[in-house]
Structure formats: structure tokens, C-alpha cells
Scaffold this motif. Structure first.
Motif, PDB file in Angstrom:
ATOM      1  N   ASN A   1       8.791  15.415 -41.860  1.00 11.34           N
ATOM      2  CA  ASN A   1       7.334  15.454 -42.012  1.00 11.34           C
ATOM      3  C   ASN A   1       6.676  14.254 -41.324  1.00 11.34           C
ATOM      4  O   ASN A   1       5.642  14.392 -40.668  1.00 11.34           O
ATOM      5  CB  ASN A   1       6.934  15.490 -43.482  1.00 11.34           C
ATOM      6  CG  ASN A   1       7.284  16.796 -44.154  1.00 11.34           C
ATOM      7  OD1 ASN A   1       7.487  17.811 -43.496  1.00 11.34           O
ATOM      8  ND2 ASN A   1       7.379  16.776 -45.467  1.00 11.34           N
ATOM      9  N   ALA A   2       7.265  13.072 -41.489  1.00 10.42           N
ATOM     10  CA  ALA A   2       6.709  11.871 -40.864  1.00 10.42           C
ATOM     11  C   ALA A   2       6.750  11.975 -39.345  1.00 10.42           C
ATOM     12  O   ALA A   2       5.758  11.670 -38.662  1.00 10.42           O
ATOM     13  CB  ALA A   2       7.472  10.630 -41.330  1.00 10.42           C
TER      14      ALA A   2
ATOM     15  N   THR B   1       6.928  14.714 -37.531  1.00  9.25           N
ATOM     16  CA  THR B   1       6.003  15.776 -37.123  1.00  9.25           C
ATOM     17  C   THR B   1       4.571  15.250 -37.087  1.00  9.25           C
ATOM     18  O   THR B   1       3.827  15.511 -36.130  1.00  9.25           O
ATOM     19  CB  THR B   1       6.109  16.978 -38.084  1.00  9.25           C
ATOM     20  OG1 THR B   1       7.436  17.497 -38.025  1.00  9.25           O
ATOM     21  CG2 THR B   1       5.121  18.073 -37.721  1.00  9.25           C
ATOM     22  N   SER B   2       4.188  14.493 -38.101  1.00  6.11           N
ATOM     23  CA  SER B   2       2.832  13.932 -38.164  1.00  6.11           C
ATOM     24  C   SER B   2       2.585  12.944 -37.031  1.00  6.11           C
ATOM     25  O   SER B   2       1.515  12.952 -36.407  1.00  6.11           O
ATOM     26  CB  SER B   2       2.597  13.227 -39.500  1.00  6.11           C
ATOM     27  OG  SER B   2       2.595  14.151 -40.547  1.00  6.11           O
ATOM     28  N   LEU B   3       3.569  12.091 -36.753  1.00  2.34           N
ATOM     29  CA  LEU B   3       3.414  11.119 -35.663  1.00  2.34           C
ATOM     30  C   LEU B   3       3.256  11.820 -34.323  1.00  2.34           C
ATOM     31  O   LEU B   3       2.404  11.452 -33.516  1.00  2.34           O
ATOM     32  CB  LEU B   3       4.614  10.168 -35.627  1.00  2.34           C
ATOM     33  CG  LEU B   3       4.661   9.120 -36.737  1.00  2.34           C
ATOM     34  CD1 LEU B   3       6.032   8.458 -36.775  1.00  2.34           C
ATOM     35  CD2 LEU B   3       3.560   8.087 -36.528  1.00  2.34           C
TER      36      LEU B   3
ATOM     37  N   ALA C   1       2.191  14.889 -33.829  1.00  2.00           N
ATOM     38  CA  ALA C   1       0.914  15.603 -33.821  1.00  2.00           C
ATOM     39  C   ALA C   1      -0.247  14.647 -33.554  1.00  2.00           C
ATOM     40  O   ALA C   1      -1.266  15.042 -32.993  1.00  2.00           O
ATOM     41  CB  ALA C   1       0.703  16.328 -35.152  1.00  2.00           C
ATOM     42  N   ALA C   2      -0.070  13.377 -33.940  1.00  2.00           N
ATOM     43  CA  ALA C   2      -1.120  12.377 -33.711  1.00  2.00           C
ATOM     44  C   ALA C   2      -1.087  11.832 -32.287  1.00  2.00           C
ATOM     45  O   ALA C   2      -1.932  11.029 -31.919  1.00  2.00           O
ATOM     46  CB  ALA C   2      -0.969  11.226 -34.708  1.00  2.00           C
TER      47      ALA C   2
END
Length: 104
Positions: A63-64, A66-68, A70-71
Motif C-alpha cells: 500500500n505504501a 502504491t501510494s508513493l 501514485a504520487a
């Protein structure tokens, strides 16, 4: 009965008056100042390097990462530091192609 006035904002009796927050300017470089390392780094268009500490929580790591991504972070901007040698964590790291350092 006498009414007491509320104390004025600022330093109080005899102290310097408070400066309104909106009048404070942060980070305004002098126009003639040479570019420093922060300005050079951000001008390159790259994001700041990110270190992610991992142990056994593969879904949280996924999740971390993926979020990075996506950012806008790229794989070369991310390092996963793993405490231990959990092969499932190493597999998640490999999925994203980020740098990985395991402490065994």
C-alpha cells in the motif's frame, strides 16, 4: 464592580508586540543568491528520496509503495530498508523495482 480588559495579543506588559503571522515571509531567497542544493535538486524535477522501513507487513508495504508511485515517485527515488530477511517482503519490493537493503 470593575471590568477587566482582555490582555492585548503580543508580549504582554512591557514585552514586544506580536507580529501577525501573515506578515512573516519564509523561504524568500535573495534575488542575487546563488542556487543552493535544495533549489538545484527541485529544479531537476525529481522528488525527494524516500526510505520505507519494512519488516513483515507485506500488505502495508504494498500500500505504501502504491501510494508513493501514485504520487509521482519513481522507483529510483525509493529505498526499502528491511529489518530481517522475510522473503515475502523482498518479493513485494521486487514487484515495484525499488532499491532494497535487508539487514540479516
Amino acid at each position: 464592580t470593575a471590568q477587566h480588559a482582555a490582555p492585548a495579543a503580543g508580549g504582554g506588559a512591557g514585552g514586544p508586540p506580536a507580529v501577525p503571522e501573515e506578515s512573516i515571509t519564509y523561504g524568500a531567497p535573495r534575488p542575487d543568491a546563488p542556487a543552493g542544493p535544495m533549489e538545484l535538486f527541485t529544479a531537476s524535477g525529481r522528488l525527494f528520496p524516500v526510505v520505507v522501513i519494512a519488516c513483515d507487513r507485506t500488505e502495508t508495504l504494498r500500500n505504501a509503495l502504491t501510494s508513493l508511485m501514485a504520487a509521482g515517485a519513481s522507483a529510483q527515488d525509493i529505498l526499502v530498508a528491511q529489518d530481517g530477511a522475510n522473503s515475502a517482503v523482498a518479493a513485494v519490493v521486487a514487484e515495484f523495482g525499488v532499491s532494497h537493503k535487508a539487514k540479516r
